[in-house]
Design a protein around this motif. Structure first.
Motif, PDB file in Angstrom:
ATOM      1  N   ALA A 188       0.838  -1.205   0.000  1.00 60.21           N
ATOM      2  CA  ALA A 188       0.000   0.000   0.000  1.00 60.21           C
ATOM      3  C   ALA A 188       0.871   1.252   0.000  1.00 60.21           C
ATOM      4  O   ALA A 188       0.581   2.220  -0.702  1.00 60.21           O
ATOM      5  N   ILE A 227       0.811   4.075  -3.028  1.00 56.89           N
ATOM      6  CA  ILE A 227       0.501   5.475  -2.741  1.00 56.89           C
ATOM      7  C   ILE A 227       1.685   6.372  -3.081  1.00 56.89           C
ATOM      8  O   ILE A 227       1.516   7.469  -3.623  1.00 56.89           O
ATOM      9  N   VAL A 277       1.764   6.834  -6.871  1.00 59.04           N
ATOM     10  CA  VAL A 277       0.737   7.766  -7.318  1.00 59.04           C
ATOM     11  C   VAL A 277       1.158   9.206  -7.020  1.00 59.04           C
ATOM     12  O   VAL A 277       0.979  10.108  -7.851  1.00 59.04           O
ATOM     13  N   LEU A 278       1.765   9.429  -5.876  1.00 58.71           N
ATOM     14  CA  LEU A 278       2.237  10.767  -5.530  1.00 58.71           C
ATOM     15  C   LEU A 278       3.358  11.220  -6.453  1.00 58.71           C
ATOM     16  O   LEU A 278       3.372  12.362  -6.919  1.00 58.71           O
TER      17      LEU A 278
END
Length: 123
Positions: free
Chosen positions: A98, A102, A105-106
């Motif tokens: 996870a 994340i 994506v950032l």
């Protein structure tokens, strides 16, 4: 890949006046409010069923059964999951995966829009 060649700033478009009654009396607002009320009733049912509120004589028995002091966290309880069927290793793998998703994506968001996306949050 049209999102890569867009402008670096995004500005929302105001389409309707939210202060008018016609905005609030439409089917979308009704569906959202019904969905919210259903979830509230369901959560209230679950809390009252599994947590419960002891009444009268049962309250004394309930308080006598509670032996442990709340707020104490023992050394082995820090990393152990609440469910006995989940191995802590799988939980660690899930958390690392996870975090990687994340973070990617950032990084992609910064690569597309630039570092200025953080300006709003630091004002």
């Amino acid at each position: 890949m049209s999102f890569l060649k867009g402008s670096s700033t995004w500005e929302p478009v105001m389409t309707r006046n939210t202060s008018s009654l016609s905005y609030w009396f439409n089917w979308r607002v009704m569906v959202c409010s019904i969905w919210l009320i259903i979830s509230l009733v369901f959560s209230f049912f679950l809390i009252s069923k599994y947590e419960g509120w002891p009444k009268g004589k049962n309250r004394v028995r309930f308080e006598e059964q509670e032996q442990e002091v709340e707020g104490i966290l023992y050394e082995d309880e820090v990393w152990r999951p609440c469910l006995r069927g989940i191995h802590p290793g799988w939980l660690l793998v899930f958390r690392v995966l996870a975090f990687v998703v994340i973070l990617s994506v950032l990084v992609l968001n910064v690569a597309v829009d630039g570092i200025n996306i953080f300006y709003y949050y630091t004002q």
